[in-house]
Every structure is written in structure tokens, then in C-alpha cells.
Design a protein around this motif. Structure first.
Motif, PDB file in Angstrom:
ATOM      1  N   MET A  42       0.839  -1.195   0.000  1.00 22.98           N
ATOM      2  CA  MET A  42       0.000   0.000   0.000  1.00 22.98           C
ATOM      3  C   MET A  42       0.872   1.242   0.000  1.00 22.98           C
ATOM      4  O   MET A  42       1.940   1.258   0.606  1.00 22.98           O
ATOM      5  N   THR A  43       0.382   2.268  -0.671  1.00 20.33           N
ATOM      6  CA  THR A  43       1.094   3.545  -0.678  1.00 20.33           C
ATOM      7  C   THR A  43       0.809   4.265   0.640  1.00 20.33           C
ATOM      8  O   THR A  43      -0.118   3.907   1.375  1.00 20.33           O
ATOM      9  N   ASP A  44       1.566   5.321   0.908  1.00 19.04           N
ATOM     10  CA  ASP A  44       1.343   6.108   2.124  1.00 19.04           C
ATOM     11  C   ASP A  44      -0.052   6.726   2.120  1.00 19.04           C
ATOM     12  O   ASP A  44      -0.705   6.815   3.166  1.00 19.04           O
ATOM     13  N   THR A  45      -0.529   7.147   0.948  1.00 15.84           N
ATOM     14  CA  THR A  45      -1.868   7.728   0.836  1.00 15.84           C
ATOM     15  C   THR A  45      -2.930   6.694   1.185  1.00 15.84           C
ATOM     16  O   THR A  45      -3.885   6.991   1.905  1.00 15.84           O
ATOM     17  N   GLU A  46      -2.775   5.465   0.673  1.00 16.45           N
ATOM     18  CA  GLU A  46      -3.727   4.400   0.985  1.00 16.45           C
ATOM     19  C   GLU A  46      -3.702   4.054   2.470  1.00 16.45           C
ATOM     20  O   GLU A  46      -4.750   3.837   3.082  1.00 16.45           O
ATOM     21  N   LEU A  47      -2.518   4.014   3.050  1.00 13.58           N
ATOM     22  CA  LEU A  47      -2.405   3.720   4.477  1.00 13.58           C
ATOM     23  C   LEU A  47      -3.068   4.801   5.319  1.00 13.58           C
ATOM     24  O   LEU A  47      -3.709   4.505   6.333  1.00 13.58           O
ATOM     25  N   ALA A  48      -2.947   6.053   4.892  1.00 23.96           N
ATOM     26  CA  ALA A  48      -3.538   7.168   5.641  1.00 23.96           C
ATOM     27  C   ALA A  48      -5.065   7.114   5.618  1.00 23.96           C
ATOM     28  O   ALA A  48      -5.725   7.606   6.534  1.00 23.96           O
ATOM     29  N   LYS A  49      -5.646   6.499   4.585  1.00 25.63           N
ATOM     30  CA  LYS A  49      -7.104   6.413   4.465  1.00 25.63           C
ATOM     31  C   LYS A  49      -7.706   5.285   5.302  1.00 25.63           C
ATOM     32  O   LYS A  49      -8.918   5.212   5.456  1.00 25.63           O
ATOM     33  N   LEU A  50      -6.878   4.402   5.836  1.00 27.38           N
ATOM     34  CA  LEU A  50      -7.389   3.276   6.613  1.00 27.38           C
ATOM     35  C   LEU A  50      -8.093   3.762   7.866  1.00 27.38           C
ATOM     36  O   LEU A  50      -7.645   4.695   8.527  1.00 27.38           O
TER      37      LEU A  50
END
Length: 174
Positions: A42-50
Motif C-alpha cells: 500500500m502507498t502512504d496515501t492508501e495507508l492514511a485512508k485506513l
């Protein structure tokens, strides 16, 4: 301590022991994971959306919370409400609230929404249950916004403490 107990304790301790990979093993595992086309990292952006999968326990917080109390009822009263099924406490609360409204015993304010700065034309009127005039005005504004009446919510709200006075046929804002 007997032999069986000692062995059981040793098994539990071994099961709880964390076995960490060496740096070489960790590098090999990471390399294999990164090269997996079916499961890219996962990208940092995807991780931040969790977000947590579960909502917090209990009911959602309400604007007007209820207060736990202890009160004595006659057995026949309590048994009758309970016999009607789930929600019996809510029904008791609703009946008591209706009684207070009908007998004009609420701490309430008569709120008038003025339309236009120079005009003294009433846009709307409410009875508001509140602790003071500031809270009464805030509740009227929130009520108007929640009911999709943004323009009315920008108008001037005038509140008058009516205490136990009779003001009938007005919507009540809790």
C-alpha cells in the motif's frame, strides 16, 4: 511444583516467545512480498485512508444525553410498562415529557425567528427546552439548519423565557 505443572508452564512460556527473523531472513521476506504482483504494498496515501473496521461500542452519542437515575414506581406501573416489551424506559420518558409539555412545566423559551433586519415579521416560532437564552438560540439555529432552512438560520432569533406560561400549538425543540 510437580513435573506436569512445570512442563505446562514451560510450554506456555515457549508459545509466548516471539521468534524474530534475522536481518537476512527479513530482507528475503520483504523482497518476496514486494515482488508479488497479486498483492502490491500500500502507498502512504492508501495507508492514511485506513480506518478501524468496527465502530466504537455502544450507541452513537446524542446531542441531548439522558441521565441515569433511580426512581421508585408502584409494581403495577412498572410491570405494565415492562409487559409492553423492549423500550419501556423510553416510553416512560416520553409520557413524562408529554405530561410536562401539556401541564406547561418545562423550563422553556419562546423563540421567534425575525425575517429581515428592518422588518419585524416573524418567520417562525418555537418552544425551546434550554438552560438559558444562549443555548435556546443555538438550538433554534441547529434545528433550522438540520431541517434544510439555511436562510432562516441566518436570521435574528429573539428568545423570551416563558417559564411555566402557556404557549400552545408551537413546535417544541429539545
Amino acid at each position: 511444583m510437580d513435573e506436569d505443572t512445570r512442563r505446562a508452564i514451560a510450554r506456555r512460556a515457549k508459545a509466548l516467545t516471539l521468534i524474530m527473523p534475522t536481518e537476512e531472513e527479513d530482507a528475503a521476506i520483504t523482497k518476496a512480498a514486494l515482488s508479488d504482483p497479486d498483492n502490491p504494498p500500500m502507498t502512504d496515501t492508501e495507508l492514511a485512508k485506513l480506518q478501524p473496521a468496527r465502530r466504537p461500542r455502544g450507541r452513537p452519542a446524542l446531542e441531548a444525553t439522558k441521565v441515569a437515575t433511580s426512581i421508585r414506581f408502584d409494581n403495577v406501573v412498572l410491570d405494565s410498562f415492562k409487559a409492553l416489551g423492549p423500550g419501556w424506559q423510553t416510553r416512560i420518558n416520553e409520557i413524562l415529557l408529554q405530561y410536562l409539555i401539556e401541564t406547561r412545566q418545562l423550563s422553556r423559551f419562546h423563540a421567534t425567528v425575525q425575517a429581515g433586519a428592518k422588518e419585524q415579521r416573524k418567520a417562525d416560532e418555537f418552544l425551546v427546552v434550554a438552560r438559558d437564552t444562549v443555548q435556546a438560540k443555538e438550538k433554534v439555529k441547529r434545528h433550522l439548519l438540520a431541517s434544510g432552512r439555511e436562510e432562516a438560520a441566518r436570521e435574528r432569533v429573539i428568545t423570551v423565557d416563558v417559564g411555566n406560561a402557556a404557549v400552545r400549538d408551537l413546535p417544541v425543540i429539545m
